[in-house]
Design a protein around this motif. Structure first.
Motif, short mmCIF file in Angstrom:
data_model
loop_
_atom_site.label_atom_id
_atom_site.label_comp_id
_atom_site.label_asym_id
_atom_site.label_seq_id
_atom_site.Cartn_x
_atom_site.Cartn_y
_atom_site.Cartn_z
N ASP A 53 31.13 -76.68 57.79
CA ASP A 53 30.54 -75.93 58.90
C ASP A 53 31.62 -75.18 59.67
OD1 ASP A 53 28.05 -76.90 58.22
OD2 ASP A 53 28.18 -78.61 59.59
N GLN A 76 33.57 -73.66 62.71
CA GLN A 76 33.82 -74.00 64.10
C GLN A 76 34.85 -73.02 64.67
OE1 GLN A 76 32.31 -76.25 65.96
NE2 GLN A 76 31.05 -77.04 64.28
N LYS A 88 38.17 -73.99 69.88
CA LYS A 88 37.60 -74.52 71.11
C LYS A 88 38.25 -73.87 72.32
CE LYS A 88 36.13 -78.89 73.18
NZ LYS A 88 34.72 -78.46 73.14
N GLU A 148 34.16 -68.72 70.65
CA GLU A 148 33.27 -69.82 70.99
C GLU A 148 32.38 -69.42 72.16
OE1 GLU A 148 33.84 -74.56 71.66
OE2 GLU A 148 34.77 -73.26 73.17
#
Length: 269
Positions: free
Chosen positions: A219, A221, A224, A229
């Motif tokens: 997945d 990502q 962060k 994001e």
């Protein structure tokens, strides 16, 4: 050369836009996940096929800066007349930075200004310097030819002028090197429709991919705390696909470059 936005025509234009990306050697792809976005929006008078404007947009992507694009193609009047009043010329690119009270017309000076004020290093990396003055390289000029000069002049200058500017600027999310974002920017330039260019640069190796397929395993990502994001969660409801157009004048939100181009032509053409 006018190529219709049919299925075949779109494939041809996509191939040309991809050639422009390849000729630029990857510039306009990657950027910092934590940009230093100024308080007041940067304003850039430009047009899509201009090789000097492209140099500036590549740096905007590297620094992941948002800016207001005021397309000023040849034969146009919507922003080009204003540009002449402001700078005394119709030359692009022309940057207005109300954060520093600067108005700059030379692409290398604009690039140096952006790195000075909006990069963590505070100076221009060598690969973004032009040692022969404000000079677009042969490859950069070839990238403009590869796009068949779309976006270099206003498609319907009288109609564009009669229409004027939308009440609110459109919002385009993407990044400079994306061939599909390029096709949308070319149409916006031809129609002289101003917009906020939200750069959402690739921030890590896992962001690299083509046609919806990324290099990451498992997945996806985003970094962060990074800009991708935030855009994914706050703007695109958990999706991350470019280009993405928001038109507050018609309450329109849409993906897919071909659909966006059709929408722009039908709404502003």
């Amino acid at each position: 050369m006018i190529i219709p936005n049919s299925s075949l025509g779109f494939k041809i234009k996509s191939a040309q836009a991809t050639a422009s990306t390849l000729l630029r050697g990857g510039l306009g792809n990657m950027g910092t996940p934590t940009p230093i976005q100024p308080e007041k929006m940067l304003i850039l008078y430009e047009h899509e096929a201009c090789p000097y404007s492209r140099r500036v947009r590549e740096v905007m992507t590297c620094l992941n800066l948002d800016f207001e694009s005021r397309p000023s193609p040849h034969k146009g009047h919507v922003y080009r007349d204003e540009l002449k009043q402001l700078s005394g010329k119709t030359q692009v690119p022309f940057l207005i930075d109300d954060n520093t009270d600067d108005k700059i017309i030379d692409s290398q000076q604009i690039i140096d200004h952006l790195f000075k004020h909006y990069s963590k290093q505070g100076k221009t990396p060598d690969k973004y310097q032009s040692h022969d003055g404000d000079n677009a390289t042969l490859l950069n000029k070839s990238a403009s030819v590869a796009s068949m000069m779309r976006g270099v002049k206003a498609a319907h200058p009288k109609k564009n002028q009669d229409r004027g500017r939308p009440d609110e600027p459109l919002h385009l999310y993407g990044f400079e090197a994306s061939p599909f974002c390029r096709l949308v920017r070319e149409k916006l330039s031809e129609l002289e429709v101003g917009y906020i260019n939200h750069n959402v640069a690739r921030e890590q190796i896992e962001d690299i991919g083509a046609f919806g397929v990324r290099l990451n395993l498992g997945d996806y990502q985003p970094i962060k705390g990074g800009k991708r994001e935030r855009i994914m969660n706050e703007v695109m409801d958990g999706k991350l696909q470019f280009p993405y157009l928001v038109d507050p004048n018609t309450d329109t939100k849409m993906f897919e470059s071909k659909d966006i181009i059709d929408y722009l032509e039908n709404t502003y053409g």
